[in-house]
Structures are given as structure tokens and as C-alpha cells.
Design a protein around this motif. Sequence first.
Motif, PDB file in Angstrom:
ATOM      1  N   GLU A  65       0.837  -1.206   0.000  1.00  0.00           N
ATOM      2  CA  GLU A  65       0.000   0.000   0.000  1.00  0.00           C
ATOM      3  C   GLU A  65       0.873   1.258   0.000  1.00  0.00           C
ATOM      4  N   LYS A  66       1.938   1.240   0.796  1.00  0.00           N
ATOM      5  CA  LYS A  66       2.853   2.391   0.857  1.00  0.00           C
ATOM      6  C   LYS A  66       3.564   2.589  -0.483  1.00  0.00           C
ATOM      7  N   LEU A  67       3.949   1.493  -1.127  1.00  0.00           N
ATOM      8  CA  LEU A  67       4.628   1.610  -2.416  1.00  0.00           C
ATOM      9  C   LEU A  67       3.692   2.127  -3.491  1.00  0.00           C
ATOM     10  N   ARG A  68       2.441   1.693  -3.479  1.00  0.00           N
ATOM     11  CA  ARG A  68       1.471   2.210  -4.460  1.00  0.00           C
ATOM     12  C   ARG A  68       1.271   3.708  -4.274  1.00  0.00           C
ATOM     13  N   TRP A  69       1.204   4.130  -3.012  1.00  0.00           N
ATOM     14  CA  TRP A  69       1.069   5.568  -2.751  1.00  0.00           C
ATOM     15  C   TRP A  69       2.288   6.327  -3.268  1.00  0.00           C
ATOM     16  N   LEU A  70       3.486   5.809  -3.007  1.00  0.00           N
ATOM     17  CA  LEU A  70       4.715   6.456  -3.467  1.00  0.00           C
ATOM     18  C   LEU A  70       4.730   6.585  -4.985  1.00  0.00           C
ATOM     19  N   LEU A  96       6.223  14.195 -11.068  1.00  0.00           N
ATOM     20  CA  LEU A  96       7.211  14.133 -12.150  1.00  0.00           C
ATOM     21  C   LEU A  96       6.612  13.761 -13.494  1.00  0.00           C
ATOM     22  N   ASN A  97       5.289  13.581 -13.530  1.00  0.00           N
ATOM     23  CA  ASN A  97       4.622  13.158 -14.773  1.00  0.00           C
ATOM     24  C   ASN A  97       5.221  11.843 -15.282  1.00  0.00           C
ATOM     25  N   SER A  98       5.546  10.979 -14.338  1.00  0.00           N
ATOM     26  CA  SER A  98       6.094   9.662 -14.674  1.00  0.00           C
ATOM     27  C   SER A  98       4.941   8.673 -14.846  1.00  0.00           C
ATOM     28  N   ASN A  99       5.287   7.416 -15.002  1.00  0.00           N
ATOM     29  CA  ASN A  99       4.266   6.386 -15.217  1.00  0.00           C
ATOM     30  C   ASN A  99       4.618   5.139 -14.395  1.00  0.00           C
ATOM     31  N   LEU A 100       4.751   5.349 -13.084  1.00  0.00           N
ATOM     32  CA  LEU A 100       5.199   4.277 -12.208  1.00  0.00           C
ATOM     33  C   LEU A 100       4.047   3.501 -11.567  1.00  0.00           C
ATOM     34  N   SER A 101       2.894   4.134 -11.419  1.00  0.00           N
ATOM     35  CA  SER A 101       1.783   3.472 -10.752  1.00  0.00           C
ATOM     36  C   SER A 101       1.056   2.537 -11.711  1.00  0.00           C
ATOM     37  N   ARG A 102       0.571   1.437 -11.170  1.00  0.00           N
ATOM     38  CA  ARG A 102      -0.146   0.470 -11.971  1.00  0.00           C
ATOM     39  C   ARG A 102      -1.620   0.860 -12.080  1.00  0.00           C
ATOM     40  N   PRO A 103      -2.288   0.461 -13.153  1.00  0.00           N
ATOM     41  CA  PRO A 103      -3.717   0.732 -13.264  1.00  0.00           C
ATOM     42  C   PRO A 103      -4.480   0.115 -12.102  1.00  0.00           C
ATOM     43  N   ALA A 104      -5.487   0.818 -11.627  1.00  0.00           N
ATOM     44  CA  ALA A 104      -6.261   0.311 -10.497  1.00  0.00           C
ATOM     45  C   ALA A 104      -7.107  -0.901 -10.888  1.00  0.00           C
ATOM     46  N   PHE A 105      -7.444  -1.006 -12.179  1.00  0.00           N
ATOM     47  CA  PHE A 105      -8.299  -2.100 -12.641  1.00  0.00           C
ATOM     48  C   PHE A 105      -7.687  -2.721 -13.890  1.00  0.00           C
ATOM     49  N   SER A 106      -7.868  -4.012 -14.032  1.00  0.00           N
ATOM     50  CA  SER A 106      -7.402  -4.709 -15.242  1.00  0.00           C
ATOM     51  C   SER A 106      -8.209  -5.975 -15.441  1.00  0.00           C
ATOM     52  N   LYS A 107      -8.210  -6.496 -16.652  1.00  0.00           N
ATOM     53  CA  LYS A 107      -8.924  -7.726 -16.945  1.00  0.00           C
ATOM     54  C   LYS A 107      -8.162  -8.912 -16.375  1.00  0.00           C
ATOM     55  N   LEU A 108      -8.883  -9.981 -16.133  1.00  0.00           N
ATOM     56  CA  LEU A 108      -8.253 -11.217 -15.640  1.00  0.00           C
ATOM     57  C   LEU A 108      -7.357 -11.815 -16.729  1.00  0.00           C
TER      58      LEU A 108
END
Length: 223
Positions: free
Chosen positions: A198-203, A211-223
Amino acid sequence: MSPKLSSHFVAFIDILGFSEMVKSDCESSDNPVFLERLYSAHNKAKQILGQDPDANLIQFSDSIVFSKPYSASSFEDFVSTVATWQRELLMSGLLCRGGITFGKHFVDDKFLFSKAMIDAYHLESQQARYPRILISTDLLQLVKPKVYVNNLPLINEDDGVCFIDYITENSEVPSNALESAVTRILNDTKSSSPSVQEKLRWLARYTDHKLNSNLSRPAFSKL
């Protein structure tokens, strides 16, 4: 001379993952991995936080108490110093969580007696939750009439808190270096603990925002 209580800014800061790092080094038959990093963080705190002759720094185990006599004119320097240290900690691969408050406080070389420290500890342990150092609402309300807080390294979050804005580039730490440091932390942290994840997702989300980066994963995805 009798000890006297006086109003201080007080920051209580906890280095995250400290117990696991100590356990890993002490139980391993290999050379310590984290000892040097943590010792360096200890020295960096003395270098950055301990330079102000009016301030006081106490370090024990995974905790840091940084205090300075209260003055609205000193608030900018206090939070900026904490932001500098937290950014340096990030660059060395470490995260922290904390709280900054104000109130009655007494400290000398061997003794600490402080309502402000207790309040800061409660802010860290009960509200901070993620790798962020919160500013108490009472402190913000106190300094706002006297300090232009929009110029300070502070940021609001949608859960209603204000915290030290430490992912901020400057001439010494450019944005690509900050993103690389966060990426290393995300990749090197092997714990599957829900709290750690949870802490890493927040970071990652915070870094993407700054920074306009793309480090976070999508909250939802298909199986």
C-alpha cells in the motif's frame, strides 16, 4: 538552572522498514547490506538537521526528533530543512513517515519532556500512514496569517492532510534522478505485506503526480 518548557516546532520521524533491515543484516551470514545505508542516513541527518545552532536533534533506533524554538518566521526554514533531508533519504533508498507539530517542549543532551513530541508521534503513527511527513492542522492555522505557505515545500492530499513535498527537483537533484530513486525502491522491495505494498502504491502515485512519470499500476485490469 531549573528546566523550563517553551513553545517549539517538533518533528517526529520514523524510518520505514528499519526492523526488517536490522533483522536481515543480523540474521544473514553475509556482509551487512543495510547497516552502512542506515548509518549514512544517521550521519546525513546530523549534517542537514543538526547544523542549526538553535535546533536540537535526537536519533534513536529508527526514530528522529528534530525541534526548534517556535517563531513563525522560522517555519519556512524548519520545513525546508526537513524536506531536504527527506529527499536525501529517498535518494539513498530509504523512506520515512512522520508528523510535525508545535507545543510545549524541553530538551537537553540527556532528557526530553515534550507534549509537542507526543502530538507529533501520534500524527505519525495514527494519520501519516504512507511515506509522508504530515503538518498538523493547528500549526498550519497558526502560521498562515504570518507566512505565505504557497511558497513552501508543502502539498495537500485528498484525504485532507498537508505534508512535506519532498519529491521536488532542484539543481542538485534533477527529476530523472528522483524517478530513478523511486523506481529502485519499488523494484528492490520484495515484501508482499499488504501494508508495505500500500505504501509503495502511494509512493508511485505521488511520484507520477510530481514528475509526470508512469510508475503506478492501473487500479483495474482484466483477468
